[in-house]
Each structure stands twice: as C-alpha cells, then as structure tokens.
Design a protein around this motif. Structure first.
Motif, mmCIF file in Angstrom:
data_model
loop_
_atom_site.group_PDB
_atom_site.id
_atom_site.type_symbol
_atom_site.label_atom_id
_atom_site.label_comp_id
_atom_site.label_asym_id
_atom_site.label_seq_id
_atom_site.Cartn_x
_atom_site.Cartn_y
_atom_site.Cartn_z
ATOM 1 N N ASN A 364 0.832 -1.207 0.000
ATOM 2 C CA ASN A 364 0.000 0.000 0.000
ATOM 3 C C ASN A 364 0.871 1.263 0.000
ATOM 4 O O ASN A 364 0.543 2.260 -0.664
ATOM 5 C CB ASN A 364 -0.936 -0.001 1.207
ATOM 6 N N ASN A 365 1.973 1.210 0.756
ATOM 7 C CA ASN A 365 2.890 2.356 0.772
ATOM 8 C C ASN A 365 3.488 2.613 -0.604
ATOM 9 O O ASN A 365 3.707 3.772 -0.992
ATOM 10 C CB ASN A 365 4.011 2.128 1.776
ATOM 11 N N LEU A 366 3.758 1.520 -1.337
ATOM 12 C CA LEU A 366 4.377 1.674 -2.655
ATOM 13 C C LEU A 366 3.479 2.465 -3.603
ATOM 14 O O LEU A 366 3.969 3.312 -4.370
ATOM 15 C CB LEU A 366 4.696 0.299 -3.252
ATOM 16 N N LYS A 367 2.180 2.211 -3.559
ATOM 17 C CA LYS A 367 1.255 2.967 -4.414
ATOM 18 C C LYS A 367 1.345 4.459 -4.108
ATOM 19 O O LYS A 367 1.392 5.294 -5.017
ATOM 20 C CB LYS A 367 -0.169 2.466 -4.203
ATOM 21 N N ALA A 368 1.380 4.776 -2.816
ATOM 22 C CA ALA A 368 1.494 6.176 -2.423
ATOM 23 C C ALA A 368 2.851 6.751 -2.813
ATOM 24 O O ALA A 368 2.951 7.919 -3.241
ATOM 25 C CB ALA A 368 1.274 6.312 -0.917
ATOM 26 N N ASN A 369 3.922 5.952 -2.681
ATOM 27 C CA ASN A 369 5.255 6.426 -3.042
ATOM 28 C C ASN A 369 5.359 6.735 -4.530
ATOM 29 O O ASN A 369 5.959 7.757 -4.925
ATOM 30 C CB ASN A 369 6.312 5.383 -2.673
ATOM 31 N N ILE A 370 4.796 5.863 -5.347
ATOM 32 C CA ILE A 370 4.847 6.087 -6.799
ATOM 33 C C ILE A 370 4.126 7.381 -7.170
ATOM 34 O O ILE A 370 4.617 8.192 -7.971
ATOM 35 C CB ILE A 370 4.232 4.882 -7.543
ATOM 36 N N LYS A 411 10.654 5.835 -1.892
ATOM 37 C CA LYS A 411 10.165 4.781 -2.789
ATOM 38 C C LYS A 411 11.143 3.608 -2.823
ATOM 39 O O LYS A 411 10.730 2.437 -2.761
ATOM 40 C CB LYS A 411 9.969 5.348 -4.186
ATOM 41 N N GLU A 412 12.444 3.902 -2.923
ATOM 42 C CA GLU A 412 13.443 2.821 -2.957
ATOM 43 C C GLU A 412 13.453 2.047 -1.646
ATOM 44 O O GLU A 412 13.585 0.813 -1.637
ATOM 45 C CB GLU A 412 14.824 3.407 -3.237
ATOM 46 N N ILE A 413 13.306 2.748 -0.528
ATOM 47 C CA ILE A 413 13.270 2.062 0.775
ATOM 48 C C ILE A 413 12.041 1.159 0.867
ATOM 49 O O ILE A 413 12.120 0.031 1.373
ATOM 50 C CB ILE A 413 13.284 3.094 1.919
ATOM 51 N N THR A 414 10.915 1.622 0.360
ATOM 52 C CA THR A 414 9.708 0.795 0.366
ATOM 53 C C THR A 414 9.897 -0.445 -0.509
ATOM 54 O O THR A 414 9.506 -1.551 -0.121
ATOM 55 C CB THR A 414 8.506 1.613 -0.132
ATOM 56 N N LEU A 415 10.498 -0.255 -1.684
ATOM 57 C CA LEU A 415 10.764 -1.407 -2.560
ATOM 58 C C LEU A 415 11.700 -2.402 -1.869
ATOM 59 O O LEU A 415 11.506 -3.625 -1.963
ATOM 60 C CB LEU A 415 11.379 -0.929 -3.874
ATOM 61 N N PHE A 416 12.706 -1.884 -1.188
ATOM 62 C CA PHE A 416 13.624 -2.757 -0.440
ATOM 63 C C PHE A 416 12.867 -3.531 0.636
ATOM 64 O O PHE A 416 13.034 -4.754 0.775
ATOM 65 C CB PHE A 416 14.728 -1.911 0.182
ATOM 66 N N ASN A 417 12.026 -2.850 1.399
ATOM 67 C CA ASN A 417 11.271 -3.510 2.465
ATOM 68 C C ASN A 417 10.324 -4.570 1.907
ATOM 69 O O ASN A 417 10.154 -5.641 2.507
ATOM 70 C CB ASN A 417 10.477 -2.464 3.258
ATOM 71 N N ILE A 418 9.707 -4.272 0.765
ATOM 72 C CA ILE A 418 8.806 -5.262 0.154
ATOM 73 C C ILE A 418 9.578 -6.519 -0.204
ATOM 74 O O ILE A 418 9.146 -7.646 0.081
ATOM 75 C CB ILE A 418 8.127 -4.678 -1.097
ATOM 76 N N ASN A 419 10.726 -6.361 -0.846
ATOM 77 C CA ASN A 419 11.488 -7.525 -1.307
ATOM 78 C C ASN A 419 12.081 -8.317 -0.155
ATOM 79 O O ASN A 419 12.131 -9.553 -0.213
ATOM 80 C CB ASN A 419 12.589 -7.073 -2.271
ATOM 81 N N ILE A 420 12.525 -7.633 0.902
ATOM 82 C CA ILE A 420 13.047 -8.360 2.065
ATOM 83 C C ILE A 420 11.919 -9.113 2.759
ATOM 84 O O ILE A 420 12.085 -10.272 3.181
ATOM 85 C CB ILE A 420 13.729 -7.379 3.038
ATOM 86 N N THR A 421 10.764 -8.479 2.893
ATOM 87 C CA THR A 421 9.620 -9.153 3.514
ATOM 88 C C THR A 421 9.163 -10.331 2.662
ATOM 89 O O THR A 421 8.825 -11.401 3.182
ATOM 90 C CB THR A 421 8.457 -8.165 3.703
#
Length: 442
Positions: A364-370, A411-421
């Motif tokens: 959900n955060n990624l949508k907002a980040n984009i 945005k990059e931090i959110t992408l990192f968190n998504i992939n680690i999770t």
C-alpha cells in the motif's frame, strides 16, 4: 626507418590498450539475483557443514543397522604349551582357525526401534540441511537487495547534486538581469555544497554493501560487481491461510522436528525393550592341530574339525539401575523435543503473520510512493520554470528539489522492504530455488 619504428610502437600501444581493456572488462562480475543465490550456496561453509552432518547421521544409521544383520568372524591362533600338568600332552604347540556366525533372532523390538530412531535422525538431518539452504538463500537475497538499494540511493543523491547545479545555473541566469541578491547566491552555493557529503555517504554505503556481497559469494576482492536487474514495480497478492498451509506442509525446520520427535519416541520404545531378554543364534566351524610329534602318534596330518551351533538368551536381571536411567533420559529427551517443536512452531507462526501484515502495508505504501514521486517530479519542473521567470523564491526551488529527492529515496526504501519481507515469506513457506533452471539460464 624512423617511420617504421614509429608504426611498430603505435601498433604495440594499441595492442596493449586492447589487452588492458579486455582485462578490465573480464574483472567485472555481473550479478543477478539468481546468480547471487547460486554462488552463495556454493560458497557457504555452513551449508557444507549441514551436508557433512547428513553424511554423519547416515554413517550412524548404518552402524546401528548392523545389529540386525549376521556377524561373521574369522580367527586363527597358535598356542605354545610351555608347562602343563597333563601327562599325555605330547604337543608343544597347537594351531587353530575357524569361522563363527552370530545373529540376533528376537529382542522384543530393542534393535528394531534403535534402527528406526537412527533412520528418523537421518531424515531430520536432511531437513536441517534444507533449513540451512533456505537460510543461505535468504541472506543472499538480503545482501543483493541491500547492495541494490545502496546503488539506487547513490544514483538518487547524484541526481540531487546535478539538480542543485542546475538550480545554481538558473540562479546565475537570473543574476545577469540584476534580480538575484548576493545572499541568494551564497545560499545556493551552500545548497550545492551540502549535497556533496550526501553523495559521499551514499557512495561509501554502496562500497560497503558491495564488499559484503563479495564476501558472501566468495568473489575476488579485486573484482568489480555490476548488478543486473532492479526492484520490481508490481507484486502479487497473498492469502494468509494459503501461506499458513504451505508453511505447515513445506517448512523444513518443522519437518525436522517432527522426525526428531519420532526418533525420540523410537528411542523410548527401544529403552523399554531392553528390559526384556534377547534371543540370538550362533554357529562356528573350527579346525585345530598339534605339533609334529602329535601328528606322528596319530599317523596322519589331518586337522581336527569342530562344529558348534546353539541358541543364547541374554536376560538382564540387575545392572545397577543402568537401564532405568537410560529410559528416564530417553523420556526426557522426547519431552524436550516436543516442547522445542511447539516453541519453534509458535515463533514461525508469529513471524509469518508479521511478514504478511508488513508485506500488505509496504504494498500500500508503494502505491502512495509512486504517486508522490510523480507529483514531486511535476512540482520540481514547474518550480524551476516559475523560478526562472521570478514567480517563486530560491527557498521554494530548493524545497521542491529536496522533496523530490526524499520521495525517490522513500520509494526505494519501500521497494527494499517489500522484497526483504517477500524473501522472509518465501523462506517461511520454503519457496523452492530451482538450481537446474538457473544453470540453464546461465
């Protein structure tokens, strides 16, 4: 002649330059995620130790299983008779040799349960090896994604520095018209200078992440790493109940503990069976002969032949409480294993639930980040145009640029968190890593 020598020198210089270029390109290691995982598995000492532990438990199993099979022994001896009270002992020495066979017939399950316990431990060690494999894969992903984040962060800070220089250029264009006071020029120089430490810090973090990745994959420290690929922008939806079912079905540490509980249970049964008698059969074939004097008296050189066969029952009556102590230890080991399984299961359930909730939140955060990055880019471009025409202040321009940089980093931090999770979820449900397909790709 001089022209000829000069031509040769030019050719040699071009040849050496080409060799140096090839050497530089060959030292660059291009890594995607699959290649990183493959190299990590090949380089991991811990994973290799897990493999040797499997070999060890298999050897223990074969050792225990030998108790169910016949034991065949051969022996040979020569005995010298130095002193003997027998009057008719005319032999100064005696030779004997033969073969003996023994076989356990019935032990009330003692041997059978011991073998079963050892077999379950072999299966548990194999699941432990898979657990170690999943750990290596997870940390390979973590290192790869960390390096990728550092790379992207460096790129963003470099773009921020370039934007600051561009803003300074716009300010200079305004100054030619006499519209920019001196304090704005000084502040713009300060803004440009403040970007330099951020770029240096991002470059240092990227270098540190790269060195960590080299160590993980056992790469040459002198080699350069070039990451292939980037964070995906779209991610799948997950159903928690489906993930939970897959975890119970595939998670190797739970399966290992299941086999360990079964092994402990078989060990308890074997300890109980040790209180009962053990029935075994034996047979032997022996040959013996005495010295030359004895052979002359018998007038032949034939060997004496002895054949024995029988059944033996071992009945334990009292061994000082040994078997009672062994049974008590076996029961305690079983209870400990059951409790440890419950403990690990609770921990995995909590970890899966947390990872699932975090994954949903980060998506959900990624949508907002984009959307935030898109709006920040538009705002920065518009602010630059308005600043050039004198409609906004330098503070507005710098704020717009910092907003864009921060949103890109978020945005990059959110992408990192998504992939680690996501990597953590795949580890919990034992997502398979197909080495054969990777070999085909590479």
């Amino acid at each position: 002649m001089k022209n000829y020598i000069l031509s040769i020198l030019i050719i040699l210089f071009a040849f050496n330059t080409a060799i140096a270029s090839d050497a530089d390109s060959s030292s660059v290691l291009r890594l995607g995620l699959d290649e990183t995982i493959k190299r990590s598995l090949n380089a991991s000492e811990e994973f290799k130790i897990k493999g040797q532990e499997v070999n060890k438990t298999e050897g223990i199993y074969r050792e225990v299983r030998s108790g169910m099979l016949p034991h065949i022994n051969a022996q040979s001896s020569r005995t010298y008779h130095i002193d003997s009270p027998a009057v008719m002992n005319l032999s100064d020495y005696e030779d004997s040799f033969g073969v003996g066979v023994s076989q356990v017939i019935w032990s009330f399950g003692k041997v059978m349960y011991t073998v079963s316990s050892a077999k379950r431990l072999v299966e548990a060690s194999r699941f432990n090896r898979e657990t170690g494999r999943q750990e290596v894969i997870f940390y390979a992903k973590l290192s790869y994604y960390t390096t990728l984040l550092a790379k992207n962060a460096l790129s963003i800070t470099e773009k921020s520095y370039a934007n600051a220089l561009e803003n300074k250029k716009l300010l200079g264009q305004r100054s030619y018209g006499g519209r920019s006071p001196k304090y704005e020029i000084i502040r713009m120089d300060a803004e440009v200078a403040s970007r330099v430490p951020a770029v240096n810090e991002a470059r240092a973090q990227f270098d540190i992440a790269t060195e960590t990745l080299k160590k993980l994959i056992d790469a040459d420290p002198a080699s350069k790493i070039e990451l292939i690929g980037d964070f995906s922008q779209t991610y799948n939806e997950f159903n928690y109940e489906t993930l939970l079912a897959k975890m119970y079905e595939q998670e190797p540490s739970l399966k290992s503990l299941d086999k360990t509980v079964e092994s402990a249970d078989a060990k308890v049964k074997s300890s109980i069976a040790s209180f009962f008698p053990t029935l075994s059969a034996f047979s032997s074939l022996d040959y013996s002969r005495g010295s030359t004097m004895q052979a002359l008296l018998r007038r032949n050189d034939e060997l004496d032949r002895y054949v024995f066969a029988g059944v033996k029952i071992d009945i334990p009556i009292w061994e000082g409480g040994l078997k009672e102590a062994q049974l008590s230890q076996a029961r305690a080991d079983k209870e400990i294993t059951i409790l440890r399984k419950k403990q690990v299961e609770k921990g995995l359930l909590l970890e899966l639930k947390k990872a699932y909730l975090q994954y949903q939140q980060y998506k959900n955060n990624l949508k907002a980040n984009i959307e935030a990055v898109r709006l920040a880019e538009e705002s920065f471009k518009q602010t630059q145009e308005m600043f050039a025409s004198g409609q906004v202040t330098l503070t507005d321009l710098n704020d717009a640029e910092l907003l864009l940089t921060n949103q890109r980093l978020n945005k990059e931090i959110t992408l990192f968190n998504i992939n680690i999770t996501l990597a953590r979820i795949e580890k919990l449900v034992a997502g398979q890593f197909d080495e054969q397909n990777i070999d085909k790709k590479s």
